[in-house]
Design an enzyme around this catalytic site. Structure first.
Site, short mmCIF file in Angstrom:
data_model
loop_
_atom_site.label_atom_id
_atom_site.label_comp_id
_atom_site.label_asym_id
_atom_site.label_seq_id
_atom_site.Cartn_x
_atom_site.Cartn_y
_atom_site.Cartn_z
N ALA A 208 0.85 -1.21 0.00
CA ALA A 208 0.00 0.00 0.00
C ALA A 208 0.88 1.25 0.00
O ALA A 208 0.57 2.24 0.64
CB ALA A 208 -0.94 -0.01 1.21
N GLY B 177 0.85 1.30 -5.09
CA GLY B 177 -0.31 0.50 -4.68
C GLY B 177 -1.49 1.38 -4.29
O GLY B 177 -2.62 1.18 -4.76
N ARG C 100 22.46 -3.89 -6.61
CA ARG C 100 21.29 -4.29 -7.39
C ARG C 100 20.96 -5.77 -7.11
O ARG C 100 19.80 -6.15 -7.01
CB ARG C 100 21.58 -4.07 -8.87
CG ARG C 100 20.38 -3.92 -9.73
CD ARG C 100 20.77 -3.46 -11.10
NE ARG C 100 20.98 -2.03 -11.16
CZ ARG C 100 20.03 -1.14 -11.42
NH1 ARG C 100 18.80 -1.54 -11.63
NH2 ARG C 100 20.29 0.15 -11.47
N HIS D 46 12.32 -4.13 -18.65
CA HIS D 46 12.09 -2.84 -18.03
C HIS D 46 13.42 -2.36 -17.45
O HIS D 46 13.80 -2.72 -16.36
CB HIS D 46 11.04 -2.99 -16.92
CG HIS D 46 10.68 -1.68 -16.29
ND1 HIS D 46 10.30 -0.59 -17.03
CD2 HIS D 46 10.62 -1.30 -15.00
CE1 HIS D 46 10.02 0.41 -16.20
NE2 HIS D 46 10.22 0.01 -14.97
O1 TXD Z 1 7.30 0.00 -14.24
C1 TXD Z 1 7.31 -0.55 -13.20
N1 TXD Z 1 7.09 -1.85 -13.13
C2 TXD Z 1 7.55 0.20 -11.95
C3 TXD Z 1 8.05 -0.53 -10.81
C4 TXD Z 1 7.20 1.56 -11.83
C5 TXD Z 1 7.23 2.17 -10.61
C6 TXD Z 1 7.63 1.48 -9.39
N2 TXD Z 1 8.21 0.20 -9.63
C7 TXD Z 1 8.48 -0.67 -8.47
O2 TXD Z 1 7.28 -0.92 -7.78
C8 TXD Z 1 9.41 -0.07 -7.44
O3 TXD Z 1 10.75 -0.20 -7.82
C9 TXD Z 1 9.06 -0.94 -6.25
O4 TXD Z 1 9.73 -2.20 -6.36
C10 TXD Z 1 7.55 -1.18 -6.40
C11 TXD Z 1 6.68 -0.31 -5.50
O5 TXD Z 1 6.98 1.04 -5.68
P1 TXD Z 1 6.38 2.13 -4.67
O6 TXD Z 1 6.84 3.46 -5.14
O7 TXD Z 1 4.94 1.90 -4.46
O8 TXD Z 1 7.20 1.74 -3.34
P2 TXD Z 1 6.79 2.03 -1.83
O9 TXD Z 1 6.03 3.30 -1.72
O10 TXD Z 1 8.02 1.82 -1.05
O11 TXD Z 1 5.76 0.85 -1.48
C12 TXD Z 1 6.13 -0.48 -1.30
C13 TXD Z 1 5.27 -1.01 -0.18
C14 TXD Z 1 5.63 -0.41 1.20
O12 TXD Z 1 4.49 0.20 1.76
C15 TXD Z 1 6.09 -1.62 2.00
O13 TXD Z 1 5.75 -1.55 3.38
C16 TXD Z 1 5.33 -2.74 1.30
O14 TXD Z 1 5.46 -2.43 -0.07
N3 TXD Z 1 5.82 -4.10 1.56
C17 TXD Z 1 4.98 -5.15 1.65
N4 TXD Z 1 3.64 -5.24 1.54
C18 TXD Z 1 3.09 -6.46 1.70
N5 TXD Z 1 3.81 -7.58 1.92
C19 TXD Z 1 5.15 -7.53 2.04
N6 TXD Z 1 5.85 -8.65 2.25
C20 TXD Z 1 5.79 -6.28 1.91
N7 TXD Z 1 7.08 -5.86 1.96
C21 TXD Z 1 7.08 -4.52 1.74
#
Ligand code: TXD
Length: 304
Positions: A4, A8, A83, A170
């Site tokens: 979230a 998300g 990475r 990507h």
């Molecule tokens: O083009 C694309 N595919 C992308 C990918 C474009 C933009 C972002 N991209 C990737 O998406 C980015 O490199 C990250 O790997 C993800 C999520 O990006 P976001 O900006 O939403 O990252 P956040 O704000 O850090 O959110 C990740 C959330 C955070 O709230 C964590 O607490 C949670 O993931 N998290 C989890 N949730 C549920 N279950 C587990 N295990 C968990 N671990 C972390």
């Protein structure tokens, strides 16, 4: 929405505002975060006028029977983290999530967003055992949207009249298909010289990094959430849109055994077909290089 965070939560709001689902559930590991965001979003419903319910959860039981899981959970790269450290850490997160999805919603479709995208989609497919129609990665729509947005700015025309396609993994090795870009039906190559086009291609390749360096912390989420919402819409409304997505290749484009961005038809059952575009020799070898890069990361994972 599993995760979230920025992507998300923004995706959840977009889906609710378009009423693409009866209910959107948010899950995260941070206590209170999904509940807080979902409640805040639901409180916008009377003003925005949508009836999609939003709810935050801390476990998967109540997600049982969900049609689509958008997976954005993961860690961002921190200073000092390589990475490959990130790949290992996010792979472990995606494995645990994929097990929960398979256990509670064995018929679901998974839309992967977490980076490194093509490899995380592979981890989800391997862990769930779902067939390739039901594990799809989001990247190409975003990369294509960036390319289209830059072309529209350069020519000062509506984004709606700019058609383009970005294939491949990507990352920096993505493959914008310059030969297929058109503006109101006119090939881009008739409107801009090679040097200008190359500058737009380069900006597209580095589009994610451009946002990261401006934001300082965190990465893009408005355009990424728009992209994954478009995938959800095509699936839940069975629109059969043709969109570039990362899917498991079984010989298409002469490639197999990896997730890579190609034009896909998305409908009710998920991936309903892959369309093969004719590539120039240069585009084909760029796609092969991009595939080799994805395979390298996959191999690093299996050497774990
Ligand atoms: O083009 C694309 N595919 C992308 C990918 C474009 C933009 C972002 N991209 C990737 O998406 C980015 O490199 C990250 O790997 C993800 C999520 O990006 P976001 O900006 O939403 O990252 P956040 O704000 O850090 O959110 C990740 C959330 C955070 O709230 C964590 O607490 C949670 O993931 N998290 C989890 N949730 C549920 N279950 C587990 N295990 C968990 N671990 C972390």
């Amino acid at each position: 929405m599993v995760g979230a965070g920025h992507v998300g939560a923004t995706t959840a709001q977009r889906i609710a505002e378009r009423e693409l689902a009866r209910e959107v559930l948010l899950i995260d590991v941070v206590p209170g975060l999904p509940e807080g965001k979902a409640l805040d979003q639901w409180e916008s419903a009377p003003v925005e006028g949508f009836d999609t319910r939003l709810r935050g959860l801390s476990s998967y039981e109540e997600t049982a029977g969900s049609g689509v899981y958008v997976v954005t959970a993961g860690l961002a790269r921190k200073p000092g983290m390589s990475r490959s450290d990130l790949v290992m850490k996010n792979a472990a997160i995606i494995r645990s999530i994929a097990k929960e999805i398979a256990a509670h919603s064995p018929q679901a479709i998974i839309l992967m967003v977490t980076n490194p995208l093509d490899v995380m989609a592979y981890v989800a497919k391997e862990t769930t055992g779902f067939d390739r129609r039901r594990v799809i990665g989001m990247a190409g729509i975003l990369d294509t949207a960036r390319f289209r947005s830059f072309i529209a700015l350069e020519l000062d025309v509506s984004v709606q009249d700019v058609q383009a396609l970005v294939l491949g993994g990507h990352g920096d090795s993505m493959v914008p298909l310059v030969s297929s870009v058109s503006v109101g039906g006119i090939p881009l190559t008739q409107m801009l010289d090679e040097e200008r086009i190359e500058a737009l291609v380069e900006r597209t390749r580095k589009g994610g990094g451009e946002i990261v360096s401006l934001l300082k912390s965190g990465s893009a989420y408005y355009a990424p959430s728009a992209a994954v919402t478009q995938m959800c819409e095509s699936i839940v409304r069975d629109k059969k849109r043709v969109l570039p997505c990362s899917v498991w290749l079984e010989g298409e484009y002469g490639l197999e055994g990896l997730f890579l961005g190609v034009p896909c038809k998305l409908g009710r059952v998920g991936l309903e077909g892959i369309l093969e575009a004719e590539l120039t020799d240069g585009e084909r070898s760029a796609l092969e290089r991009s595939a080799a890069e994805v395979k390298e990361t996959m191999e690093a994972l299996s050497a774990e």
